[in-house]
Design a protein around this motif. Structure first.
Motif, short mmCIF file in Angstrom:
data_model
loop_
_atom_site.label_atom_id
_atom_site.label_comp_id
_atom_site.label_asym_id
_atom_site.label_seq_id
_atom_site.Cartn_x
_atom_site.Cartn_y
_atom_site.Cartn_z
N UNK A 1 71.17 -35.88 -40.84
CA UNK A 1 70.87 -35.38 -39.55
C UNK A 1 71.88 -36.15 -38.53
N UNK A 2 72.57 -37.29 -38.77
CA UNK A 2 73.29 -38.15 -37.95
C UNK A 2 74.50 -38.64 -38.69
N UNK A 3 75.33 -37.80 -39.05
CA UNK A 3 76.52 -38.36 -40.03
C UNK A 3 77.33 -39.15 -39.34
N UNK A 4 77.29 -39.54 -38.09
CA UNK A 4 78.29 -40.65 -37.69
C UNK A 4 77.64 -42.02 -38.06
N UNK A 5 76.48 -42.24 -38.31
CA UNK A 5 75.79 -43.46 -38.57
C UNK A 5 75.93 -43.62 -40.23
N UNK B 1 77.36 -44.64 -26.59
CA UNK B 1 76.66 -43.37 -27.70
C UNK B 1 77.49 -43.63 -29.27
N UNK B 2 76.46 -43.72 -29.94
CA UNK B 2 76.89 -44.09 -31.36
C UNK B 2 77.58 -42.90 -32.09
N UNK B 3 77.06 -41.70 -31.63
CA UNK B 3 77.52 -40.53 -32.07
C UNK B 3 78.97 -40.32 -31.68
N UNK B 4 79.20 -40.30 -30.37
CA UNK B 4 80.79 -40.16 -29.88
C UNK B 4 81.37 -41.39 -29.99
N UNK C 1 72.85 -59.91 -20.63
CA UNK C 1 71.78 -59.95 -19.96
C UNK C 1 71.85 -58.43 -18.83
N UNK C 2 71.11 -57.57 -18.95
CA UNK C 2 69.84 -57.53 -19.75
C UNK C 2 70.22 -57.25 -21.34
N UNK C 3 69.45 -57.71 -22.18
CA UNK C 3 69.59 -57.57 -23.68
C UNK C 3 69.88 -56.17 -24.01
N UNK C 4 70.59 -55.66 -24.85
CA UNK C 4 70.65 -54.16 -25.28
C UNK C 4 69.48 -53.63 -25.89
N UNK C 5 69.26 -52.44 -25.72
CA UNK C 5 68.15 -51.86 -26.46
C UNK C 5 68.51 -50.40 -26.83
N UNK C 6 68.06 -50.01 -28.00
CA UNK C 6 68.41 -48.58 -28.47
C UNK C 6 67.63 -47.45 -27.75
N UNK D 1 80.89 -52.31 -32.37
CA UNK D 1 82.01 -52.01 -31.97
C UNK D 1 82.93 -53.24 -31.64
N UNK D 2 84.25 -53.42 -31.68
CA UNK D 2 84.69 -54.65 -31.51
C UNK D 2 85.98 -54.09 -30.42
N UNK D 3 86.22 -54.87 -29.43
CA UNK D 3 85.41 -55.85 -29.09
C UNK D 3 83.97 -55.31 -28.31
#
Length: 337
Positions: free
Chosen positions: A264-268, A3-6, A315-320, A307-309
């Motif tokens: 609308x998405x302040x975490x981004x 979760x990008x927001x969390x 695989x599977x390649x990540x998708x939004x 994010x690191x690490x």
């Protein structure tokens, strides 16, 4: 799922067929477009766990089923022609095992709307020659659009699909009438070679083209090296180079391309493009390579890690994915139990 927001990771359980045995070729309205081991396409909502089958591969224009002596489907045979060849010129065909077809043929799929509402069309970019076909969710067949080739991306906006090819030609399609309405918005506005071109609907009303270049490292890993943003000027059929997108953020990859206001998405991060690998079929031979994924900062032209690490597998390649908790209730949709 991360979760990008969390800024935290979640582990979720998904229904059969197992996700590790599928390909991911699209993400729209909270649904994933997946290809199973027979290369048939299924929609999956990972939050509600619902699935919907799309029309079978054998109804596609360029595909002929090859049956065994016992009448069992064994292979797919693909013919090579496109809508710009008149009359059709037949070239030698290719045959594929059921599970290998998806490795070569599918590029990207985009939904017109949330399929749980019961009125949804899917547009598919596919081989040969990166052409377009569409189908109604709940329908029985795929429908070929005999027009341009080399499409790399597609979006849906206000009842129309907009598709862009590698040279920046933009075509629009209205599919809800008795026949297909096709309008050309712009023609060859980019000079190849470009690795991938995306089309994005901006919240302020403009359509944007995104050009993404990559370079290959010594370990044969491809990494994004440059992303350019252009505003489409359809009246003068030209592109206007943009130095940034202000207080907005973009998401590109195998998802339906998005541009969102950061308010609308302040975490981004504003004025940035979040990207993942795009063409899954080109990654099959390099499953163990690090995925090309990160945040491109338009002001400084640098790439940083999300994010690191990194938490995701190669695989599977990540998708939004944008989450969708709506349950299917429309009688036209059919879920897989």
């Amino acid at each position: 799922m991360y979760s990008l927001s969390e800024q935290r990771a979640y582990t979720i359980t998904l229904p059969d067929p197992p996700m590790a045995r599928r390909f991911l070729i699209g993400s729209s309205h909270g649904w994933l477009v997946t290809a199973d081991e027979k290369s048939d396409l299924l929609l999956l909502n990972p939050i509600t766990k619902e699935q919907m089958r799309l029309p079978p591969v054998t109804t596609m224009e360029h595909i002929k089923p090859i049956m065994s002596g016992d009448g069992v489907l064994e292979q797919y045979e693909m013919s090579y022609y496109h809508g710009l060849i008149f009359p059709q010129v037949e070239e030698p065909t290719s045959t594929y095992r059921l599970d290998r077809y998806r490795e070569t043929v599918y590029s990207k799929a985009v939904l017109s709307s949330d399929p749980s509402t019961g009125d949804c069309t899917i547009m598919l970019i596919h081989q040969p020659y990166w052409q377009l076909s569409f189908a109604k969710v709940g329908g029985q067949t795929w429908n070929w659009i005999a027009t341009e080739t080399d499409y790399t991306d597609c979006i849906h906006h206000d009842g129309w699909f907009y598709a862009v090819n590698i040279e920046g030609t933009i075509d629009s399609f209205y599919l809800n009438g008795p026949s297909i309405i096709h309008k050309r918005i712009a023609y060859q506005m980019l000079m190849p070679p470009k690795m991938v071109v995306y089309i994005v609907q901006a919240p302020w009303g403009d359509k944007l083209l995104i050009s993404r270049r990559s370079r290959t490292l010594d370990d044969n890993t491809d990494v994004t090296s440059e992303i350019m943003v252009y505003k489409v000027d359809p009246d003068n059929e030209k592109l206007i180079n943009m130095t940034g997108i202000g207080d907005h953020v973009m998401f590109i990859g195998n998802n339906a391309s998005l541009c969102l206001p950061v308010s609308d998405h302040p975490q981004l991060m504003s004025n940035c493009i979040y990207f993942t690998d795009h063409a899954v079929q080109s990654l099959f031979g390099v499953k163990n390579n690090k995925r090309d994924m990160g945040i491109y900062h338009l002001e400084s032209n640098i790439v940083t890690d999300i994010v690191s690490p990194e938490l995701w597998m190669t695989w599977l390649p990540p998708v939004w994915l944008t989450l969708n908790t709506s349950k299917t209730s429309h009688p036209r949709t059919q879920c897989v139990e």
